[in-house]
Motif scaffolding. Structure first.
Motif, PDB file in Angstrom:
ATOM      1  N   ARG A   1      36.989  43.711  58.472  1.00  0.00           N
ATOM      2  CA  ARG A   1      36.011  42.893  59.664  1.00  0.00           C
ATOM      3  C   ARG A   1      34.784  43.252  58.378  1.00  0.00           C
ATOM      4  O   ARG A   1      33.421  42.908  58.524  1.00  0.00           O
ATOM      5  N   HIS A   2      34.248  42.829  56.733  1.00  0.00           N
ATOM      6  CA  HIS A   2      33.875  43.429  55.968  1.00  0.00           C
ATOM      7  C   HIS A   2      32.769  41.614  55.957  1.00  0.00           C
ATOM      8  O   HIS A   2      31.747  42.301  56.496  1.00  0.00           O
ATOM      9  N   GLY A   3      33.574  40.551  55.740  1.00  0.00           N
ATOM     10  CA  GLY A   3      32.424  39.566  56.496  1.00  0.00           C
ATOM     11  C   GLY A   3      32.429  38.575  55.154  1.00  0.00           C
ATOM     12  O   GLY A   3      32.568  37.827  54.745  1.00  0.00           O
ATOM     13  N   ARG A   4      33.108  39.053  54.063  1.00  0.00           N
ATOM     14  CA  ARG A   4      33.752  38.107  53.153  1.00  0.00           C
ATOM     15  C   ARG A   4      34.643  37.762  51.956  1.00  0.00           C
ATOM     16  O   ARG A   4      35.465  37.908  51.274  1.00  0.00           O
ATOM     17  N   ASN A   5      35.917  37.691  53.823  1.00  0.00           N
ATOM     18  CA  ASN A   5      37.457  38.085  53.479  1.00  0.00           C
ATOM     19  C   ASN A   5      38.060  38.564  53.040  1.00  0.00           C
ATOM     20  O   ASN A   5      39.223  37.696  51.321  1.00  0.00           O
ATOM     21  N   PHE A   6      37.754  39.459  52.700  1.00  0.00           N
ATOM     22  CA  PHE A   6      38.713  40.551  51.617  1.00  0.00           C
ATOM     23  C   PHE A   6      39.328  41.695  52.967  1.00  0.00           C
ATOM     24  O   PHE A   6      39.620  41.564  54.182  1.00  0.00           O
ATOM     25  N   ALA A   7      40.628  41.368  51.871  1.00  0.00           N
ATOM     26  CA  ALA A   7      41.802  42.053  53.087  1.00  0.00           C
ATOM     27  C   ALA A   7      42.210  43.380  51.915  1.00  0.00           C
ATOM     28  O   ALA A   7      42.302  43.318  51.057  1.00  0.00           O
ATOM     29  N   LEU A   8      42.899  44.876  52.887  1.00  0.00           N
ATOM     30  CA  LEU A   8      43.200  46.165  51.462  1.00  0.00           C
ATOM     31  C   LEU A   8      44.356  46.489  52.826  1.00  0.00           C
ATOM     32  O   LEU A   8      44.400  46.524  54.396  1.00  0.00           O
ATOM     33  N   ASP A   9      45.472  46.325  52.077  1.00  0.00           N
ATOM     34  CA  ASP A   9      46.643  46.407  52.337  1.00  0.00           C
ATOM     35  C   ASP A   9      47.593  47.820  52.273  1.00  0.00           C
ATOM     36  O   ASP A   9      46.404  47.358  50.871  1.00  0.00           O
ATOM     37  N   GLN A  10      48.814  47.975  53.075  1.00  0.00           N
ATOM     38  CA  GLN A  10      49.163  49.121  51.863  1.00  0.00           C
ATOM     39  C   GLN A  10      50.670  48.390  51.449  1.00  0.00           C
ATOM     40  O   GLN A  10      51.606  48.379  53.018  1.00  0.00           O
ATOM     41  N   PRO A  11      51.222  47.910  50.421  1.00  0.00           N
ATOM     42  CA  PRO A  11      52.931  47.203  50.065  1.00  0.00           C
ATOM     43  C   PRO A  11      53.675  48.566  51.422  1.00  0.00           C
ATOM     44  O   PRO A  11      53.388  49.573  50.886  1.00  0.00           O
ATOM     45  N   SER A  12      54.884  48.608  50.900  1.00  0.00           N
ATOM     46  CA  SER A  12      55.919  49.332  51.232  1.00  0.00           C
ATOM     47  C   SER A  12      55.920  50.643  50.029  1.00  0.00           C
ATOM     48  O   SER A  12      56.427  52.051  50.758  1.00  0.00           O
ATOM     49  N   THR A  13      55.031  50.437  48.740  1.00  0.00           N
ATOM     50  CA  THR A  13      55.466  51.707  48.306  1.00  0.00           C
ATOM     51  C   THR A  13      53.810  52.647  48.633  1.00  0.00           C
ATOM     52  O   THR A  13      53.148  52.027  48.681  1.00  0.00           O
ATOM     53  N   PRO A  14      54.708  53.906  49.140  1.00  0.00           N
ATOM     54  CA  PRO A  14      53.124  54.762  49.257  1.00  0.00           C
ATOM     55  C   PRO A  14      52.127  55.135  48.099  1.00  0.00           C
ATOM     56  O   PRO A  14      52.434  55.037  46.481  1.00  0.00           O
ATOM     57  N   LEU A  15      51.075  55.269  48.888  1.00  0.00           N
ATOM     58  CA  LEU A  15      49.785  54.541  47.567  1.00  0.00           C
ATOM     59  C   LEU A  15      49.861  54.210  46.710  1.00  0.00           C
ATOM     60  O   LEU A  15      48.790  54.352  45.656  1.00  0.00           O
ATOM     61  N   VAL A  16      50.640  53.642  47.174  1.00  0.00           N
ATOM     62  CA  VAL A  16      49.696  51.446  46.016  1.00  0.00           C
ATOM     63  C   VAL A  16      49.242  50.840  46.766  1.00  0.00           C
ATOM     64  O   VAL A  16      49.579  50.419  48.199  1.00  0.00           O
ATOM     65  N   PHE A  17      48.230  50.078  46.977  1.00  0.00           N
ATOM     66  CA  PHE A  17      47.233  49.455  47.825  1.00  0.00           C
ATOM     67  C   PHE A  17      47.106  47.783  47.097  1.00  0.00           C
ATOM     68  O   PHE A  17      46.919  48.099  45.783  1.00  0.00           O
ATOM     69  N   LEU A  18      46.690  46.820  47.814  1.00  0.00           N
ATOM     70  CA  LEU A  18      46.582  45.956  47.184  1.00  0.00           C
ATOM     71  C   LEU A  18      44.619  45.776  48.023  1.00  0.00           C
ATOM     72  O   LEU A  18      44.936  45.814  49.362  1.00  0.00           O
ATOM     73  N   LEU A  19      44.238  45.034  47.181  1.00  0.00           N
ATOM     74  CA  LEU A  19      42.909  43.867  48.083  1.00  0.00           C
ATOM     75  C   LEU A  19      42.353  43.167  47.098  1.00  0.00           C
ATOM     76  O   LEU A  19      43.114  42.529  46.645  1.00  0.00           O
ATOM     77  N   THR A  20      42.420  42.040  48.546  1.00  0.00           N
ATOM     78  CA  THR A  20      42.434  40.488  47.838  1.00  0.00           C
ATOM     79  C   THR A  20      41.176  40.136  48.297  1.00  0.00           C
ATOM     80  O   THR A  20      40.740  41.060  49.584  1.00  0.00           O
ATOM     81  N   GLY A  21      40.981  38.853  48.295  1.00  0.00           N
ATOM     82  CA  GLY A  21      39.657  38.730  48.437  1.00  0.00           C
ATOM     83  C   GLY A  21      39.689  37.505  48.113  1.00  0.00           C
ATOM     84  O   GLY A  21      40.038  36.826  46.929  1.00  0.00           O
TER      85      GLY A  21
END
Length: 141
Positions: free
Chosen positions: A83-103
């Motif tokens: 909901r940040h407003g800049r087309n960002f997304a923060l997701d967690q792939p199936s691996t613990p403590l690994v994250f993916l930030l896209t935008g």
């Protein structure tokens, strides 16, 4: 490792880097350092702020940043980034403590777009207070 490829039909530019514990050659460090002197793995708040006010004529980059964090990120925080407003997304792939930030970011160069996306994390330390960038990708058409 850095790769830049141009797709022959669409002129798609893909820039990627795998960052890790190994030391990078000086040329790679310089290649992934923005105009403000910040390496993309550290992020650049100035690039982040500049992307929000960027000239619409600049290329639109699709950016992906993989990072690790020593602590889990609450689900609510993952959803709030959407909901940040800049087309960002923060997701967690199936691996613990690994994250993916896209935008998406408008910037003259891929390095500025990536540094700006990571700069979002730096500016919002309350979202992710500790992180290590492991891989980045920037694409524009």
């Amino acid at each position: 490792m850095t790769r830049s490829r141009t797709h022959p039909v669409r002129r798609r530019v893909v820039e990627t880097a795998v960052l890790g514990a190994r030391s990078q050659p000086q040329a790679e460090i310089a290649r992934w350092t923005c105009l403000h002197g910040q390496h993309v793995a550290e992020g650049c708040v100035t690039c982040y702020q500049s992307a929000g006010e960027a000239d619409p004529a600049l290329p639109l980059w699709e950016v992906a940043v993989w990072f690790t964090s020593p602590r889990p990120i609450p689900i609510k925080v993952l959803h709030d980034v959407h909901r940040h407003g800049r087309n960002f997304a923060l997701d967690q792939p199936s691996t613990p403590l690994v994250f993916l930030l896209t935008g998406q970011a408008r910037a003259a160069y891929g390095v500025e777009a990536v540094a700006g996306l990571v700069g979002f994390l730096v500016q919002n330390r309350h979202t992710v207070d500790d992180f290590t960038v492991t891989e980045v990708r920037a694409v524009h058409f």
